[in-house]
Design a protein around this motif. Structure first.
Motif, mmCIF file in Angstrom:
data_model
loop_
_atom_site.group_PDB
_atom_site.id
_atom_site.type_symbol
_atom_site.label_atom_id
_atom_site.label_comp_id
_atom_site.label_asym_id
_atom_site.label_seq_id
_atom_site.Cartn_x
_atom_site.Cartn_y
_atom_site.Cartn_z
ATOM 1 N N TYR A 60 0.797 -1.210 0.000
ATOM 2 C CA TYR A 60 0.000 0.000 0.000
ATOM 3 C C TYR A 60 0.835 1.267 0.000
ATOM 4 N N ALA A 61 2.136 1.132 -0.111
ATOM 5 C CA ALA A 61 2.995 2.303 0.026
ATOM 6 C C ALA A 61 2.667 3.384 -0.992
ATOM 7 N N GLU A 62 2.214 3.010 -2.182
ATOM 8 C CA GLU A 62 1.887 3.994 -3.200
ATOM 9 C C GLU A 62 0.388 4.076 -3.448
ATOM 10 N N ALA A 63 -0.417 3.385 -2.637
ATOM 11 C CA ALA A 63 -1.854 3.361 -2.868
ATOM 12 C C ALA A 63 -2.484 4.672 -2.440
ATOM 13 N N GLU A 64 -3.598 5.026 -3.078
ATOM 14 C CA GLU A 64 -4.312 6.225 -2.710
ATOM 15 C C GLU A 64 -5.718 5.921 -2.223
ATOM 16 N N ASP A 65 -6.133 4.659 -2.195
ATOM 17 C CA ASP A 65 -7.482 4.347 -1.783
ATOM 18 C C ASP A 65 -7.512 3.397 -0.601
ATOM 19 N N VAL A 66 -6.392 3.229 0.090
ATOM 20 C CA VAL A 66 -6.338 2.390 1.271
ATOM 21 C C VAL A 66 -6.523 3.286 2.481
ATOM 22 N N HIS A 67 -7.501 2.995 3.330
ATOM 23 C CA HIS A 67 -7.801 3.884 4.441
ATOM 24 C C HIS A 67 -7.468 3.308 5.799
ATOM 25 N N ASP A 68 -7.301 2.014 5.914
ATOM 26 C CA ASP A 68 -7.054 1.470 7.231
ATOM 27 C C ASP A 68 -6.031 0.355 7.152
ATOM 28 N N VAL A 69 -4.928 0.531 7.823
ATOM 29 C CA VAL A 69 -3.896 -0.489 7.923
ATOM 30 C C VAL A 69 -3.552 -0.631 9.390
ATOM 31 N N GLN A 70 -3.894 -1.747 9.978
ATOM 32 C CA GLN A 70 -3.651 -1.980 11.396
ATOM 33 C C GLN A 70 -4.216 -0.847 12.249
ATOM 34 N N GLY A 71 -5.427 -0.375 11.908
ATOM 35 C CA GLY A 71 -6.074 0.669 12.681
ATOM 36 C C GLY A 71 -5.564 2.062 12.392
ATOM 37 N N TYR A 72 -4.812 2.231 11.333
ATOM 38 C CA TYR A 72 -4.170 3.513 11.025
ATOM 39 C C TYR A 72 -4.702 4.029 9.705
ATOM 40 N N ASP A 73 -5.257 5.227 9.712
ATOM 41 C CA ASP A 73 -5.830 5.850 8.521
ATOM 42 C C ASP A 73 -4.698 6.429 7.682
ATOM 43 N N VAL A 74 -4.358 5.744 6.600
ATOM 44 C CA VAL A 74 -3.241 6.169 5.765
ATOM 45 C C VAL A 74 -3.488 7.550 5.167
ATOM 46 N N GLN A 75 -4.700 7.774 4.654
ATOM 47 C CA GLN A 75 -4.959 9.036 3.986
ATOM 48 C C GLN A 75 -4.910 10.218 4.936
ATOM 49 N N GLY A 76 -5.502 10.088 6.120
ATOM 50 C CA GLY A 76 -5.559 11.216 7.027
ATOM 51 C C GLY A 76 -4.485 11.204 8.086
ATOM 52 N N LEU A 77 -3.661 10.166 8.090
ATOM 53 C CA LEU A 77 -2.653 9.984 9.129
ATOM 54 C C LEU A 77 -3.282 10.078 10.517
ATOM 55 N N ARG A 78 -4.475 9.512 10.624
ATOM 56 C CA ARG A 78 -5.126 9.473 11.926
ATOM 57 C C ARG A 78 -4.564 8.309 12.725
ATOM 58 N N GLY A 79 -4.576 8.485 14.036
ATOM 59 C CA GLY A 79 -4.065 7.424 14.894
ATOM 60 C C GLY A 79 -2.582 7.505 15.144
ATOM 61 N N VAL A 80 -1.936 8.590 14.690
ATOM 62 C CA VAL A 80 -0.523 8.797 14.969
ATOM 63 C C VAL A 80 -0.336 10.211 15.503
ATOM 64 N N GLY A 81 0.736 10.429 16.217
ATOM 65 C CA GLY A 81 1.020 11.760 16.730
ATOM 66 C C GLY A 81 2.373 11.799 17.394
ATOM 67 N N TRP A 82 2.698 12.950 17.966
ATOM 68 C CA TRP A 82 4.008 13.148 18.574
ATOM 69 C C TRP A 82 4.007 12.638 20.007
ATOM 70 N N ALA A 83 4.838 11.654 20.272
ATOM 71 C CA ALA A 83 5.076 11.176 21.628
ATOM 72 C C ALA A 83 6.340 11.851 22.130
ATOM 73 N N LEU A 84 6.222 12.663 23.169
ATOM 74 C CA LEU A 84 7.371 13.410 23.671
ATOM 75 C C LEU A 84 8.406 12.478 24.284
ATOM 76 N N LYS A 85 9.678 12.804 24.035
ATOM 77 C CA LYS A 85 10.805 12.050 24.569
ATOM 78 C C LYS A 85 11.612 12.985 25.473
ATOM 79 N N GLU A 86 11.568 12.751 26.756
ATOM 80 C CA GLU A 86 12.176 13.641 27.730
ATOM 81 C C GLU A 86 13.686 13.758 27.495
ATOM 82 N N THR A 87 14.150 15.005 27.338
ATOM 83 C CA THR A 87 15.583 15.239 27.109
ATOM 84 C C THR A 87 16.307 15.720 28.353
ATOM 85 N N GLY A 88 15.577 16.268 29.315
ATOM 86 C CA GLY A 88 16.225 16.808 30.498
ATOM 87 C C GLY A 88 16.881 18.152 30.274
ATOM 88 N N LYS A 89 16.639 18.791 29.129
ATOM 89 C CA LYS A 89 17.249 20.078 28.801
ATOM 90 C C LYS A 89 16.166 21.120 28.549
#
Length: 375
Positions: free
Chosen positions: A23-52
């Motif tokens: 599906y890497a080049e697909a444009e009509d795949v919407h759900d892969v393992q619960g992840y909306d490829v088109q809207g990039l839903r279900g992903v986000g920034w997880a903060l990684k503590e740097t101590g700085k």
């Protein structure tokens, strides 16, 4: 730029989400393992503590596990375990002088080149071959008129850095030995700069390259926000107008991202807090000869951009007010659906070839793009 310079994903998207050729080049795949490829839903920034608490405008994503950040107070950090821990590998001299390290380019977990910005001798290049245990200063700007903003490498040997105009033209610094030695290129192939035109040292992305010879330079501050392209490693350049509003020292193109030699993105706006940034994104499909404004641009100033690996038309843009995503090659942008993730400020973003995407910014903030529930 002097004003900004002195003023102012597996993890991400695990191999299972991004690397599958089905599906890497697909444009009509919407759900892969619960992840909306088109809207990039279900992903986000997880903060990684740097101590700085440094502001990290320099970022190099090597992989899902390895990344480097560079920033204020001469600070450089490196992780090799996906952000679970960070090693302070700051150059002692840079810390002692409080240098502003605004760009860093890393070839792997051991080799990196960092750029310090500022007028005259504040602009320097530092290089490490041992994971930051030791650093060598390989360039110190001798010209008080020069102010270096950004750095890019075509490969592990060939790289360029750019200074704001000197004698009416942008100055290009070149290396062909991995940053050990640098020389100023002749200015004969560089067009004249506009009055007030400069680059923005906001994210390390005002100078970017793709392939073995192509490089692009983003500008602002002048009457027009322009993008210059060289197909011969910085010796000759041609100009295109981006369409992003300019006409003020705080306005212009702040970051570029090229997926390959032809497809590019530009983002920017007005970096002043509370100021509107309409039409602050554009895209090119012809190596930067022409730029088309985004039909739906990000809602505010954006200082960093990166293409997502393995998803043909997907990219991210970050800024002080959040993160936006495009899934149509930059024609339209919308806020990244946050879910339970962080939605705060980032200055720069970078993605590695294995799908590891990282972002960095103020107050020591570093995030890695991850699916809901963690990588």
């Amino acid at each position: 730029m002097r004003l900004l310079g002195v003023g102012m994903c597996a993890a991400a998207l695990a191999a299972g989400l991004l690397a599958a050729p089905a599906y890497a080049e697909a444009e009509d795949v919407h759900d892969v393992q619960g992840y909306d490829v088109q809207g990039l839903r279900g992903v986000g920034w997880a903060l990684k503590e740097t101590g700085k608490d440094s502001r990290f405008r320099g970022l190099a994503a090597v992989s899902r596990s390895t990344a480097w950040v560079a920033g204020s107070k001469g600070t450089v950090l490196r992780t090799v375990d996906g952000g679970r821990s960070w090693r302070d590998v700051s150059p002692p001299g840079a810390v002692a002088e409080g240098l502003e390290l605004r760009d860093i380019e890393a070839f792997d977990a051991r080799r990196a080149v960092a750029l310090s910005i500022g007028e005259g001798e504040a602009s320097r290049v530092l290089r490490t071959e041992d994971g930051g245990a030791t650093w060598t200063e390989t360039f110190r700007n001798p010209d008080p008129r020069a102010f270096y903003d950004c750095l890019t490498f075509f490969d592990s040997r060939h790289g360029l850095a750019v200074s704001d105009p000197v004698d009416g033209r942008f100055r290009i610094l070149s290396t062909d030995d991995g940053g050990r030695n640098w020389s100023v290129l002749p200015s004969t192939g560089m067009p004249d700069a506009l009055p007030g035109e400069a680059g923005f040292a906001a994210s390390g992305q005002c100078l970017v390259s793709a392939g073995s010879r192509d490089v692009w330079l983003a500008t602002g501050g002048g009457a027009a926000a322009r993008i210059l392209h060289s197909a011969d490693r910085g010796r000759t350049w041609r100009i295109a107008e981006s369409g992003i509003p300019a006409g003020d020292p705080a306005k212009g193109v702040f970051a570029l991202a090229f997926r390959d030699r032809t497809r590019g993105l530009a983002v920017g706006g007005d970096y002043r807090t509370g100021e509107a940034s309409p039409q602050a994104a554009a895209a090119s499909a012809d190596a930067g000869r022409t730029w088309s404004p985004a039909q739906t641009p990000p809602p505010a100033y954006r200082s960093g951009a990166a293409w997502l690996p393995h998803l043909r038309d997907a990219a991210l843009a970050v800024g002080p007010t959040g993160t936006d995503v495009t899934t149509d090659g930059g024609r339209s942008w919308r806020p990244l659906t946050p879910g339970s993730f962080d939605t705060g400020s980032f200055d720069t973003v970078d993605c590695a070839g294995d799908g590891g995407c990282w972002a960095a910014g103020e107050k020591g903030r570093v995030g890695r793009l991850e699916p809901q529930g963690g990588a």
